[in-house]
Design an enzyme around this catalytic site. Structure first.
Site, mmCIF file in Angstrom:
data_model
loop_
_atom_site.group_PDB
_atom_site.id
_atom_site.type_symbol
_atom_site.label_atom_id
_atom_site.label_comp_id
_atom_site.label_asym_id
_atom_site.label_seq_id
_atom_site.Cartn_x
_atom_site.Cartn_y
_atom_site.Cartn_z
ATOM 1 N N ILE A 81 0.838 -1.202 0.000
ATOM 2 C CA ILE A 81 0.000 0.000 0.000
ATOM 3 C C ILE A 81 0.871 1.250 0.000
ATOM 4 O O ILE A 81 0.549 2.250 -0.633
ATOM 5 C CB ILE A 81 -0.921 -0.006 1.237
ATOM 6 C CG1 ILE A 81 -1.930 -1.152 1.096
ATOM 7 C CG2 ILE A 81 -1.645 1.321 1.388
ATOM 8 C CD1 ILE A 81 -2.711 -1.415 2.351
ATOM 9 N N ARG A 111 -5.252 -8.662 6.465
ATOM 10 C CA ARG A 111 -4.497 -8.070 7.569
ATOM 11 C C ARG A 111 -3.587 -6.966 7.036
ATOM 12 O O ARG A 111 -2.836 -7.173 6.085
ATOM 13 C CB ARG A 111 -3.649 -9.137 8.270
ATOM 14 C CG ARG A 111 -4.466 -10.358 8.730
ATOM 15 C CD ARG A 111 -3.871 -11.037 9.915
ATOM 16 N NE ARG A 111 -4.666 -12.178 10.351
ATOM 17 C CZ ARG A 111 -5.717 -12.118 11.170
ATOM 18 N NH1 ARG A 111 -6.121 -10.941 11.623
ATOM 19 N NH2 ARG A 111 -6.380 -13.197 11.533
ATOM 20 N N ARG A 120 9.020 12.291 21.046
ATOM 21 C CA ARG A 120 8.425 11.277 20.182
ATOM 22 C C ARG A 120 7.126 11.810 19.597
ATOM 23 O O ARG A 120 6.098 11.869 20.277
ATOM 24 C CB ARG A 120 8.172 9.991 20.988
ATOM 25 C CG ARG A 120 9.452 9.290 21.436
ATOM 26 C CD ARG A 120 10.339 8.933 20.265
ATOM 27 N NE ARG A 120 11.283 7.857 20.577
ATOM 28 C CZ ARG A 120 12.065 7.294 19.651
ATOM 29 N NH1 ARG A 120 12.048 7.714 18.404
ATOM 30 N NH2 ARG A 120 12.892 6.331 19.990
ATOM 31 N N ALA A 126 18.684 3.236 21.275
ATOM 32 C CA ALA A 126 18.180 2.247 20.319
ATOM 33 C C ALA A 126 18.204 2.833 18.922
ATOM 34 O O ALA A 126 18.282 4.047 18.755
ATOM 35 C CB ALA A 126 16.754 1.842 20.684
ATOM 36 N N GLU A 135 24.834 2.326 17.296
ATOM 37 C CA GLU A 135 23.789 3.158 17.910
ATOM 38 C C GLU A 135 24.201 3.641 19.295
ATOM 39 O O GLU A 135 23.888 4.757 19.680
ATOM 40 C CB GLU A 135 22.463 2.389 17.986
ATOM 41 C CG GLU A 135 21.770 2.209 16.646
ATOM 42 C CD GLU A 135 21.154 3.511 16.099
ATOM 43 O OE1 GLU A 135 21.075 4.504 16.845
ATOM 44 O OE2 GLU A 135 20.764 3.518 14.926
ATOM 45 N N GLU A 142 24.221 7.643 19.847
ATOM 46 C CA GLU A 142 23.218 8.230 20.728
ATOM 47 C C GLU A 142 23.766 8.704 22.072
ATOM 48 O O GLU A 142 23.211 9.607 22.680
ATOM 49 C CB GLU A 142 22.076 7.222 20.970
ATOM 50 C CG GLU A 142 21.325 6.886 19.691
ATOM 51 C CD GLU A 142 19.835 6.715 19.903
ATOM 52 O OE1 GLU A 142 19.431 6.310 21.009
ATOM 53 O OE2 GLU A 142 19.074 6.982 18.956
ATOM 54 N N GLU A 190 8.258 -5.693 13.649
ATOM 55 C CA GLU A 190 9.469 -5.196 14.320
ATOM 56 C C GLU A 190 9.959 -6.150 15.411
ATOM 57 O O GLU A 190 9.198 -6.552 16.296
ATOM 58 C CB GLU A 190 9.223 -3.825 14.966
ATOM 59 C CG GLU A 190 10.522 -3.238 15.555
ATOM 60 C CD GLU A 190 10.335 -1.954 16.359
ATOM 61 O OE1 GLU A 190 11.246 -1.140 16.359
ATOM 62 O OE2 GLU A 190 9.273 -1.777 16.994
ATOM 63 N N GLU A 193 20.325 13.967 11.567
ATOM 64 C CA GLU A 193 20.085 15.423 11.523
ATOM 65 C C GLU A 193 18.674 15.804 11.981
ATOM 66 O O GLU A 193 18.437 16.972 12.286
ATOM 67 C CB GLU A 193 20.374 15.969 10.115
ATOM 68 C CG GLU A 193 19.475 15.408 9.023
ATOM 69 C CD GLU A 193 19.776 16.047 7.660
ATOM 70 O OE1 GLU A 193 18.915 15.965 6.785
ATOM 71 O OE2 GLU A 193 20.878 16.614 7.495
ATOM 72 N N GLU A 229 17.276 14.244 14.619
ATOM 73 C CA GLU A 229 17.191 13.712 15.991
ATOM 74 C C GLU A 229 17.777 14.712 16.990
ATOM 75 O O GLU A 229 18.923 15.159 16.824
ATOM 76 C CB GLU A 229 18.000 12.417 16.104
ATOM 77 C CG GLU A 229 17.214 11.149 15.858
ATOM 78 C CD GLU A 229 18.047 9.906 16.184
ATOM 79 O OE1 GLU A 229 17.433 8.868 16.442
ATOM 80 O OE2 GLU A 229 19.287 9.965 16.174
#
Lengths: 172, 172
Positions: free
Chosen positions: B13, B36, B63, B75, B91, B95, B118, B137, B139
């Protein structure tokens, strides 16, 4: 709010049965523009049902996204305008066939805050009695009983990977 | 496999920056057809970094899906063909600005198995030393230090709601 991102424009890409996909243009804290794909979810409840003092009920269910069967605490989506506690009582009975005299609120979790607004409200159900199992017509599930120690061991061994089922232990 | 749902047809989709939305027509265990909506995600790593024996580092980040700032373990998404351990090292440094001499695999979690594939691989990082913080850039993050007891208390009080951050405690 710290690092707030202001919405400039929100576009609906897809409206599904219960998931909606939005593209949101945001202004970042440094004034630059960015785009975020966001899944809108109605929210859900999950319940750890104690069938005895130390024994709980898990639901076994095939999960198409992962192409495998998982063991999870009973859970389900909030209906429109439904309160979390009403949803918890309804989903517990639908998925396990048990009702609960006592349903205690434990807390809430954000399952995928980077791209989805889903919040799951967690409950502990005790003093169970017989109700009626009635899954949705596209749901096929079994229920199984485990002690809390068995559940913790299955997590350590990687046999339980569902995050709501793992998270709820932190609230007991 | 128990309750297996056979794929009849899969339709894309939407193909996003890293999320893809698919509609999958399936044959249910009773032979009936159903549909589904499934979000395809590249998978991710999350790391609990111990800066001392009993003190860990959390990342504070806005978020957009929840319109709020959350405290989370560091993460990030797996790059194409990247192994989870390589992703975890990358990461962590990006971070937090720290590298880790030791990175131990703890287990994996499925964050939203009802509608998304996930998987987050969980790691424990110890023996940290200075590296270079280098967020994407779009974040904006802060890092903060807490003891494990402070972290557990913030979960009980509802100040930490991110499920990977709550789940990882079960593996320590």
């Amino acid at each position: 709010m710290k690092f707030y991102e202001t919405t400039i424009k929100e576009t609906e890409i897809y409206a599904g049965n219960y998931l909606n996909l939005m593209n949101v243009q945001v202004e970042l804290p440094n004034g630059k523009l960015s785009n975020r794909d966001i899944i809108k979810h109605p929210g859900a409840c999950a319940i750890i049902p104690f069938i005895s003092e130390n024994e709980i009920i898990l639901v076994e269910q095939f999960r198409k996204p992962l192409e495998r069967t998982l063991l999870e605490i009973p859970a389900g989506k909030l209906n429109k305008n439904e309160s979390p506690i009403t949803c918890a009582h309804r989903e517990l009975e639908e998925e396990t066939g048990y009702k609960a005299k006592d349903m205690i609120y434990l807390g809430k979790i954000a399952t995928a805050p980077g791209f989805c607004d889903e919040i799951i409200h967690l409950f502990k159900a005790t003093n169970l009695y017989d109700g009626t199992k009635s899954c949705d017509e596209d749901e096929f599930t079994d229920i199984k009983r485990f002690t809390l120690d068995e559940m913790k061991l299955m997590i350590k061994k990687g046999e339980i990977i569902d995050t709501k089922t793992i998270s709820i232990l932190s609230y007991l």
